[in-house]
Design a protein around this motif. Structure first.
Motif, mmCIF file in Angstrom:
data_model
loop_
_atom_site.group_PDB
_atom_site.id
_atom_site.type_symbol
_atom_site.label_atom_id
_atom_site.label_comp_id
_atom_site.label_asym_id
_atom_site.label_seq_id
_atom_site.Cartn_x
_atom_site.Cartn_y
_atom_site.Cartn_z
ATOM 1 N N ASP A 46 -81.348 4.263 39.124
ATOM 2 C CA ASP A 46 -81.266 3.147 40.082
ATOM 3 C C ASP A 46 -82.630 2.527 40.355
ATOM 4 O O ASP A 46 -82.746 1.316 40.543
ATOM 5 N N LEU A 47 -83.672 3.364 40.384
ATOM 6 C CA LEU A 47 -85.020 2.867 40.640
ATOM 7 C C LEU A 47 -85.711 2.378 39.369
ATOM 8 O O LEU A 47 -86.667 1.606 39.427
ATOM 9 N N GLY A 48 -85.262 2.880 38.220
ATOM 10 C CA GLY A 48 -85.899 2.520 36.958
ATOM 11 C C GLY A 48 -87.234 3.194 36.759
ATOM 12 O O GLY A 48 -88.125 2.651 36.087
ATOM 13 N N VAL A 49 -87.379 4.394 37.297
ATOM 14 C CA VAL A 49 -88.629 5.142 37.162
ATOM 15 C C VAL A 49 -88.295 6.604 36.886
ATOM 16 O O VAL A 49 -87.161 7.060 37.089
ATOM 17 N N VAL A 50 -89.309 7.349 36.438
ATOM 18 C CA VAL A 50 -89.168 8.795 36.255
ATOM 19 C C VAL A 50 -89.716 9.475 37.506
ATOM 20 O O VAL A 50 -90.852 9.230 37.909
ATOM 21 N N ILE A 51 -88.907 10.310 38.125
ATOM 22 C CA ILE A 51 -89.300 10.995 39.364
ATOM 23 C C ILE A 51 -89.984 12.324 39.069
ATOM 24 O O ILE A 51 -91.001 12.665 39.674
ATOM 25 N N PHE A 52 -89.443 13.094 38.130
ATOM 26 C CA PHE A 52 -90.000 14.407 37.803
ATOM 27 C C PHE A 52 -90.404 14.466 36.328
ATOM 28 O O PHE A 52 -89.707 13.943 35.448
ATOM 29 N N ASP A 53 -91.528 15.106 36.090
ATOM 30 C CA ASP A 53 -91.947 15.435 34.727
ATOM 31 C C ASP A 53 -91.301 16.785 34.400
ATOM 32 O O ASP A 53 -91.641 17.808 34.986
ATOM 33 N N ARG A 54 -90.378 16.765 33.463
ATOM 34 C CA ARG A 54 -89.613 17.976 33.156
ATOM 35 C C ARG A 54 -90.160 18.720 31.937
ATOM 36 O O ARG A 54 -89.504 19.624 31.414
ATOM 37 N N SER A 55 -91.349 18.343 31.477
ATOM 38 C CA SER A 55 -91.898 18.968 30.273
ATOM 39 C C SER A 55 -92.397 20.389 30.532
ATOM 40 O O SER A 55 -92.482 21.201 29.620
ATOM 41 N N VAL A 60 -92.433 18.902 38.141
ATOM 42 C CA VAL A 60 -93.648 18.282 38.696
ATOM 43 C C VAL A 60 -93.380 16.810 38.982
ATOM 44 O O VAL A 60 -92.854 16.086 38.124
ATOM 45 N N LEU A 61 -93.747 16.368 40.157
ATOM 46 C CA LEU A 61 -93.542 14.976 40.540
ATOM 47 C C LEU A 61 -94.473 14.054 39.763
ATOM 48 O O LEU A 61 -95.657 14.347 39.574
ATOM 49 N N THR A 62 -93.946 12.931 39.328
ATOM 50 C CA THR A 62 -94.776 11.868 38.759
ATOM 51 C C THR A 62 -95.390 11.088 39.916
ATOM 52 O O THR A 62 -95.012 11.282 41.082
ATOM 53 N N PRO A 63 -96.357 10.193 39.663
ATOM 54 C CA PRO A 63 -96.897 9.361 40.750
ATOM 55 C C PRO A 63 -95.798 8.607 41.505
ATOM 56 O O PRO A 63 -95.844 8.515 42.742
ATOM 57 N N ALA A 64 -94.814 8.074 40.781
ATOM 58 C CA ALA A 64 -93.699 7.388 41.449
ATOM 59 C C ALA A 64 -92.895 8.368 42.297
ATOM 60 O O ALA A 64 -92.465 8.054 43.415
#
Length: 297
Positions: A46-55, A60-64
């Motif tokens: 819905d936001l069009g962004v990545v919330i968590f880095d799942r690697s 881990v939270l992304t800046p967004a």
């Protein structure tokens, strides 16, 4: 309009960040892991962004994601406070209370009472506003305040519950370096007339205004509070009557000199009042505490 960010999504996001994984967040929230994953995937879509880095192993939270968490946590806290206030209101406690305080009322005693109220742990927002002379009555009349303290003058009938707070004693005082400081004998009106008089102006907006400390003087200097009047007289700008309870230290330290004066200035009765139609528990508590406090000693 549908919003992408919901309170439920914020709660899930906050728990994932706290627990470090989707699985741990699901357990803490009593949800199945697939529900947690779906909530985050939908938020990201819905936001069009990545919330968590799942690697990595830990989510881990992304800046967004950090931005959504920081701002979202504030929304979540506001929502929790609103829920508490609604429940509190149902129990008879108001969400907010406004106290109109005349500038002759000592701050310390008032904040002592507010401090004791905070110990009750009731989510009531307290606002203190300063008024002068008829401004307190005006604040009640126009519903700008729930309680007014330090009220003087003619008492209105019927509409308000009124309680005495004591009497204020006034003394004629001048700065230690003012020409009248060394005057011998009773100060007469003709002596005062040679100097500016410091006058506290009324803060009333709708009711008829009045001024405190008017007498025949060389010049009138109007100020907005009793504290400003005291400061002006400390600096020798002018002369006038001052509340004894507010200048005791200045008199003891010799910064102000009290002078015997032939102009009459009787003690003034002071009151607190609240509208009879308001029956909230916070207002009742404050009225009881304020009425018991020794104010002008």
């Amino acid at each position: 309009m549908r919003h992408a960010i919901t309170l439920d999504a914020i709660r899930v996001l906050e728990m994932i960040h706290q627990k470090g994984s989707f699985a741990a967040a699901a357990e803490a929230l009593f949800k199945v892991p697939s529900a947690i994953t779906y909530t985050m995937q939908k938020l990201e879509a819905d936001l069009g962004v990545v919330i968590f880095d799942r690697s990595a192993k830990r989510a881990v939270l992304t800046p967004a994601g950090k931005l959504v968490l920081e701002e979202g946590s504030a929304l979540l806290q506001a929502s929790n406070r609103l829920e508490e206030k609604v429940h509190q209101l149902e129990s008879g406690w108001e969400a907010s209370l406004i106290i109109a305080k005349d500038t002759i009322v000592p701050d310390k005693q008032l904040f002592d009472i507010i401090g004791r109220f905070c110990e009750l742990d009731k989510q009531v927002e307290i606002t203190v506003v300063e008024e002068v002379l008829g401004g307190g009555w005006d604040a009640l009349h126009t519903k700008r305040a729930d309680i007014a303290i330090g009220l003087t003058g003619e008492l209105p009938k019927g509409q308000f519950n009124v309680h005495p707070m004591g009497e204020v004693e006034f003394v004629f005082a001048v700065a230690s370096d003012h020409p009248l400081a060394n005057f011998i004998g009773l100060i007469e009106p003709q002596h005062i007339k040679q100097y500016p008089g410091i006058v506290v102006a009324d803060s009333s907006r709708t009711l008829p205004g009045r001024s405190s400390g008017i007498f025949d003087s060389k010049q009138s200097i109007r100020v907005g509070s009793m504290q400003s009047k005291i400061q002006a007289q400390l600096q020798g700008v002018g002369v006038g009557f001052l509340p004894l309870h507010m200048i005791k230290n200045h008199l003891a330290e010799g910064q102000l000199i009290a002078k015997a004066c032939t102009i009459p200035r009787p003690n003034i009765p002071v009151y607190l009042a609240a509208e009879k139609s308001k029956q909230g528990k916070a207002l009742t508590w404050f009225c009881q505490q304020l009425a018991q406090q020794p104010w002008f000693v």
